[in-house]
Design a protein around this motif. Structure first.
Motif, PDB file in Angstrom:
ATOM      1  N   ILE A 254       0.855  -1.192   0.000  1.00  0.00           N
ATOM      2  CA  ILE A 254       0.000   0.000   0.000  1.00  0.00           C
ATOM      3  C   ILE A 254       0.885   1.234   0.000  1.00  0.00           C
ATOM      4  O   ILE A 254       1.840   1.325   0.781  1.00  0.00           O
ATOM      5  N   SER A 261      -4.582   6.254  -3.147  1.00  0.00           N
ATOM      6  CA  SER A 261      -3.853   5.093  -2.646  1.00  0.00           C
ATOM      7  C   SER A 261      -3.532   4.141  -3.788  1.00  0.00           C
ATOM      8  O   SER A 261      -4.380   3.881  -4.647  1.00  0.00           O
ATOM      9  N   ILE A 263      -2.273   0.248  -4.547  1.00  0.00           N
ATOM     10  CA  ILE A 263      -2.165  -1.048  -3.894  1.00  0.00           C
ATOM     11  C   ILE A 263      -1.773  -2.134  -4.896  1.00  0.00           C
ATOM     12  O   ILE A 263      -1.987  -1.994  -6.100  1.00  0.00           O
ATOM     13  N   VAL A 286      -8.807   2.039   1.691  1.00  0.00           N
ATOM     14  CA  VAL A 286      -8.257   0.828   1.070  1.00  0.00           C
ATOM     15  C   VAL A 286      -9.146  -0.360   1.434  1.00  0.00           C
ATOM     16  O   VAL A 286      -9.503  -1.174   0.579  1.00  0.00           O
TER      17      VAL A 286
END
Length: 466
Positions: A254, A261, A263, A286
């Protein structure tokens, strides 16, 4: 008999539509009263107006609205306009109002897909009627103690709802020991999602507020391989062996910034790793994003549609929603319990730039009359932050918030109490610094109405398409 049933459905749908239209002509949302009107004629009208639809239901303490927004956005980008209770009216009456308003007078659904946010306590009333394809449970934290009681009561309310729909697939947060336990002794298919150890920073706190310190099976204190936040993470019981399940979708890395964000998601079914951008910051978003992805996979919908759409997802009603007033950026972040509040406070204190903080606290029925949770949230994170240049408090329990901040060692001349929301808008933006508003539910609705009107944002129901 069939004629009678047809007439009952007609009267129920007509009552709902007439009531909603009348309320909206009066500039009211019409979120629950139309459902009550419909149920006067048929208490189970929801079962009629939802038949043959593909439905995902999202429940849990935190993240319901944002997860629903992500799911809704994915469908919309695919050219599908789903039915959804975007207002957040998530009790039986609110859900009934939404489905019934979007049905023909004969009770036939106008839409094929639905994304429904459902209150934890209402799940047992809603899901037996709409028979969802997937039920997502985001997490469980202590919330509204005067309404729900302790978190175990909330868990049992959800468990009762799940037990009534054995054909629904459960999409569960593997990192939450409470949520994960819903898979025990049920015939439902289960899909797990979670954040893996490799994605967690070494300074993730192991001593934060925990609403699930002891094993749900034997009462032994949990051990952890790692924490994400609060009681979420790689839990295991050293006595009976209950532990975090291996997720079907696990996040391996992450990277969070103010712009969103990034990921890396490992999908176990095809052993594939995908890089995904989420257009919202913060760790809890997330979790919301992977709950949405998991729901899509569990429903056997097109996974590529959800993973690509997350880059364009915008904040939902009052949840990291952004405004600009007099060239000042304003962000509104709903908080309603210690765990969610702590995550929001951590977000503010990690910004590394000067800002104004606003705390709005009401104690109305929709908020929970017990506001003692503010003492468990770590307001010190903002009170001690040199980048927080001033704090405003508002709401029916503003003085309680003011006292809490004083006990957090915020300077008395650093806090201003303003009762009127119009005055608050002017004052909080007078510093020419970004403003972050942390309200609970009804205080959010009141302040958002003022900020929205001043910045040209529509009322939530004006964005809905029938």
């Amino acid at each position: 008999m069939k004629k009678h049933l047809g007439l009952t459905t007609f009267l129920s749908v007509a009552a709902c539509k007439i009531t909603r239209n009348a309320l909206r002509l009066g500039h009211r949302g019409g979120t629950t009263l139309p459902g009550r009107a419909a149920m006067v004629f048929d208490k189970r009208i929801l079962e009629v107006v939802s038949r043959d639809m593909e439905i995902i239901v999202v429940t849990g303490t935190n993240g319901k609205t944002t997860t629903c927004s992500m799911l809704r956005n994915a469908l919309q980008e695919s050219g599908i306009e789903p039915l959804s209770n975007i207002s957040g009216a998530n009790l039986l009456t609110g859900v009934t109002a939404e489905f019934t308003s979007n049905a023909t007078l004969s009770g036939r659904p106008k839409k094929k897909y639905a994304i429904i946010e459902c209150d934890e306590g209402a799940l047992k009333k809603v899901v037996p009627l709409i028979k969802p394809k997937v039920i997502v449970v985001t997490n469980l934290f202590r919330d509204q103690l005067d309404r729900y009681g302790e978190v175990m009561h909330t868990l049992e309310e959800i468990r009762r709802g799940v037990s009534l729909v054995p054909d629904s697939t459960l999409c569960l947060n593997a990192d939450c020991s409470l949520t994960s336990s819903l898979a025990k002794d049920v015939p439902n298919k289960v899909y797990y999602y979670g954040i893996g150890k490799t994605a967690v920073t070494s300074d993730a706190q192991a001593d934060e507020l925990s609403d699930a310190k002891y094993c749900i099976n034997c009462g032994t204190e949990y051990k952890y391989e790692y924490h994400t936040y609060a009681h979420l993470g790689g839990f295991y019981c050293p006595n009976c062996g209950y532990k975090r399940m291996t997720p079907d979708l696990e996040i391996e890395s992450i990277n969070i910034s103010a712009k969103g964000s990034d990921i890396k998601a490992h999908f176990k079914a095809d052993d594939n790793i995908e890089e995904i951008h989420i257009g919202l910051p913060a760790l809890y978003n997330v979790y919301n994003a992977i709950a949405a992805i998991g729901a899509y996979e569990a429903a056997s919908w097109n996974k590529a549609a959800i993973t690509s759409s997350l880059a364009n997802v915008s904040s939902s009603f009052g949840r990291m929603e952004t405004f600009t007033y007099n060239n000042v950026d304003i962000q509104m972040i709903l908080v309603k319990n210690p765990a969610g509040c702590n995550q929001s406070l951590s977000y503010l204190s990690s910004l590394g730039e000067d800002y104004i903080a606003v705390f709005c606290l009401n104690d109305k029925t929709a908020d929970g009359h017990d506001i003692s949770w503010i003492w468990d949230a770590e307001h010190e994170k903002v009170a001690h932050d040199p980048h927080c240049k001033h704090i405003y408090v508002s709401g029916t329990r503003a003085t309680d918030m003011q006292v809490r901040l004083k006990y957090a060692d915020a300077a008395e001349d650093h806090i201003t109490l303003i009762e009127d929301n119009n005055k608050l808008l002017e004052q909080m933006t007078s510093h020419n610094l970004p403003v972050f508003i942390l309200p609970n539910y009804t205080s959010m609705l009141a302040l958002r109405a003022v900020v929205g009107a001043a910045t040209g944002k529509k009322e939530f129901w004006k964005d809905q398409k029938a």
